[in-house]
Design an enzyme around this catalytic site. Sequence first.
Site, mmCIF file in Angstrom:
data_model
loop_
_atom_site.group_PDB
_atom_site.id
_atom_site.type_symbol
_atom_site.label_atom_id
_atom_site.label_comp_id
_atom_site.label_asym_id
_atom_site.label_seq_id
_atom_site.Cartn_x
_atom_site.Cartn_y
_atom_site.Cartn_z
ATOM 1 N N GLY A 35 0.432 -1.021 0.341
ATOM 2 C CA GLY A 35 -0.446 0.063 0.343
ATOM 3 C C GLY A 35 0.853 1.319 -0.078
ATOM 4 N N HIS A 36 1.938 0.817 0.804
ATOM 5 C CA HIS A 36 2.988 2.345 1.259
ATOM 6 C C HIS A 36 3.697 2.312 -0.660
ATOM 7 C CE1 HIS A 36 1.927 1.206 5.136
ATOM 8 N NE2 HIS A 36 2.369 2.751 5.260
ATOM 9 N N GLY A 146 -3.235 7.748 2.489
ATOM 10 C CA GLY A 146 -4.256 6.658 1.581
ATOM 11 C C GLY A 146 -5.224 7.134 2.674
ATOM 12 N N GLN A 147 -6.675 6.427 1.581
ATOM 13 C CA GLN A 147 -8.038 6.897 2.154
ATOM 14 C C GLN A 147 -8.577 5.459 2.835
ATOM 15 O OE1 GLN A 147 -10.237 6.272 -1.645
ATOM 16 N NE2 GLN A 147 -10.014 8.706 -2.284
#
Length: 289
Positions: A35-36, A146-147
């Site tokens: 994700g990062h 991030g959402q």
Amino acid sequence: MPIQIVHSIQDLHHARAQLSGRVALVPTMGALHEGHATLIRLAREHADHVIATVFVNPTQFGPHEDFDAYPRTLDHDAALCEAAGASLLFNPSAAQIYPAGFATSISVPSLTRRLCGPHRPGHFEGVATIVTKLLHLTHPHIAIFGQKDYQQLAVIRRVTNDLHLGVEILGAPTIREADGLAMSSRNRYLTPSQRQAAVGLSRALAHGWAAWQAGERRAEAIEQLGLKLVSSLPDSRVDYVEVVHPDSLDALVPDQGAVMALAVRLGQARLIDNLRLDDALPAQLSAHL
Ligand code: PAF
């Protein structure tokens, strides 16, 4: 180019001065995952240089939270940042960031009364303050978050607007595992059976979405639906399941959309996730309907 790692504010200023063109910031607490990496790659599309920060910020953890246990994996994090295209990694000590006598705090009460706010007193003040400091220290043109941390993103947008920080804030879509679980550094706390149970969060969001799409507009009815699905998970303790207005994070307003957000503790892990009910359903969640 190999990534440059700096630990002091002085070295950061020096390294920042060498970066020409547009600069993007991706603040993190480390224990980085795909994700990062996606955030850094996205940042790179918007800028000539990406600065990543790795700082486990003590002021955003409550007294009984996982500050001590939070994984510190700097070598791995630096390699991931470099592979994803970051030029500079800032990894300060707490003493650098919070010198003796530090006493300033930024708070956004209107956005933190619901959702995680009441369950994590002081958390968003810690986040708002550290993010403001990191923005001042790195002077980016754009910063990416991030959402998955929907409320955090709303708070950061508010702070940057209210304080005229002159930086663009970009929210990046949540990156999910194949079964829908949102990627998180805290997923590593899950035992194999808790990991299996964690998919219940995705199921709750998918069913909330389906209810909204079928015309349900009562927040409470959707919340009860979600609550039923997550409260029955083994080892679980539900902090909240809420359906709120996507901007005010308060009561729904007709025709202005909705976000469903939840926080569930599974063993040692506190997992959060959310979904815009008036948007398309992410592919990994559609399998749960
Ligand atoms: O989302 C996080 O990892 C943290 O809250 C942040 C934005 C890096 C601030 O410490």
